[in-house]
Write an enzyme that holds these catalytic residues in place. Structure first.
Site, PDB file in Angstrom:
ATOM      1  CG  ASP A   1      -1.508   3.403   7.435  1.00 43.98           C
ATOM      2  OD1 ASP A   1      -1.113   2.349   6.891  1.00 43.98           O
ATOM      3  OD2 ASP A   1      -2.228   3.416   8.443  1.00 43.98           O
TER       4      ASP A   1
ATOM      5  CD  GLU B   1      -4.306   1.785  11.448  1.00 43.61           C
ATOM      6  OE1 GLU B   1      -4.998   2.411  10.620  1.00 43.61           O
ATOM      7  OE2 GLU B   1      -4.091   0.554  11.353  1.00 43.61           O
ATOM      8  CD  GLU B   2      -4.050  -2.874  10.674  1.00 36.86           C
ATOM      9  OE1 GLU B   2      -5.260  -2.725  10.409  1.00 36.86           O
ATOM     10  OE2 GLU B   2      -3.155  -2.782   9.815  1.00 36.86           O
TER      11      GLU B   2
ATOM     12  CG  ASP C   1      -1.878  -1.485   6.566  1.00 39.80           C
ATOM     13  OD1 ASP C   1      -1.520  -0.572   7.336  1.00 39.80           O
ATOM     14  OD2 ASP C   1      -3.048  -1.879   6.474  1.00 39.80           O
TER      15      ASP C   1
ATOM     16  CG  HIS D   1      -6.259  -5.301   5.659  1.00 37.46           C
ATOM     17  ND1 HIS D   1      -7.353  -5.096   6.467  1.00 37.46           N
ATOM     18  CD2 HIS D   1      -5.360  -4.361   6.028  1.00 37.46           C
ATOM     19  CE1 HIS D   1      -7.124  -4.082   7.279  1.00 37.46           C
ATOM     20  NE2 HIS D   1      -5.911  -3.612   7.022  1.00 37.46           N
TER      21      HIS D   1
END
Length: 347
Positions: free
Chosen positions: A244, A223-224, A189, A324
């Site tokens: 994504d 983005e994060e 990711d 994650h």
């Protein structure tokens, strides 16, 4: 180049990207690499003011009704929040980095001078033979610390190395590609999808995919932390799709070998007609797909909409398990995402 070689190319690009540290705010090297790959394909990428990469895959196509594909090159990570008196580092998270997943991982501490030190993120008082509360300690960023691989015993010792508050801490991705096709790594990711879009760019440059409208790619770099896609939408774009990771987990249909089409996430439903067209394209292109609802998720394209752009929007991606954390996907997920994109662009 045949299709399987494009899949190989995308997986290879993912491995190379994963080897470049790029937590949110420290993405220059990854962006430069993406720019270099785009130029090698004969494209003319631009570095945005925020540090992302914007590139048109077919500039000869009409400007109106353009499509923007968004993926992100930034990852989770950490930042030095405090140099403690014992020479250890307290961290603050960049993005959704979780201390439960960060514990016992090797890290790199990047100083402002460019010197890099190694270390390990550990529970404080990490020796289980000494710490009777090891199992019951709730993991938080105040309960873990970075142990630097240098002989340091005080704050002054650490400061002599040039380490200071605000320095970036990068976690080792531990990338492995198995003979059975699984891709295991931190930060799939979203570097896996960036690599998929590089594969798409190669297909379009070679003429094996001929889009019916102008196609842009924006590799975002924040983005994060929530604002990656909030800028840099080119003129003429009327639709944006985040490419994504696809969620894999309890209650969802997607797995690592499929491409996921998101109907709704925590930000609400995606554009009904776009989702319907993506489903039709997946069927037409022979992609193994799932349509799912993601309970805890937000995407680049939602940041684009919140910035005020008037666009249709969608979200797709290869299935990724253990998001994650130490994530896992499969080359079939890469292949099915490319099949969906190929069919969608030639509809």
């Amino acid at each position: 180049m045949d299709f399987e070689k494009i899949v190989d190319y995308s997986v290879d690009q993912a491995v190379k990207l994963l080897a470049i540290d790029s937590p949110s705010g420290y993405t220059r090297a990854a962006a430069e690499y993406i720019m270099e790959v785009c130029r090698s394909l004969g494209l003319k990428p631009e570095l945005t003011t925020k540090g992302g990469v914007l590139v048109c895959l077919n500039p000869d196509a009409p400007e109106e009704n353009g499509l923007l594909l968004e993926a992100h090159g930034d990852t989770l990570g950490g930042m030095v929040a405090e140099i403690m008196g014992n020479g250890r580092l307290r961290l603050t998270a960049l993005g959704g980095m979780n201390p439960n997943n960060g514990e016992a991982e090797n890290v790199r501490i990047v100083t402002r001078s460019g010197k890099v030190y190694t270390g390990t993120c550990q529970l404080r008082n990490a020796s289980i033979h000494v710490n009777g509360e090891y199992n019951s300690t709730k993991r938080s960023w105040d309960a873990v610390e970075v142990v630097i691989d240098e002989e340091v015993h005080s704050k002054a010792d650490v400061e002599k190395l040039g380490i200071m508050t605000g320095d970036i801490v990068c976690f080792d991705p531990r990338t492995v590609v198995t003979e059975s096709g699984y891709i295991k790594s931190r930060f799939l990711d979203d570097k896996l999808s960036v690599a998929i879009l590089l594969g798409l760019a190669k297909q379009m440059q070679e003429g094996t995919v001929k889009a019916q409208r102008r196609v842009w790619v924006h590799v975002t770099v924040f983005e994060e932390v929530g604002h990656g896609g909030s800028a840099s939408v080119p003129a003429g774009v009327t639709e944006a799709i985040s490419v994504d990771m696809g969620c894999v987990g309890s209650g969802l249909e997607c797995d690592e070998c499929k491409v996921s089409i998101c109907a709704k996430d925590s930000g609400g439903p995606y554009h009904y007609d776009v989702v319907s067209d993506l489903i039709d394209a997946a069927r037409r292109g022979g992609a193994d797909f799932a349509v799912d609802i993601y309970p805890h998720y937000g995407s680049d394209v939602e940041a684009t909409l919140r910035a005020g752009y008037d666009l249709r929007h969608g979200l797709i991606g290869p299935g990724v398990y253990a998001s994650h954390g130490y994530e896992r996907s499969h080359r079939k997920g890469v292949a099915n995402t490319l099949k969906l994109l190929d069919a969608y662009l030639t509809k």
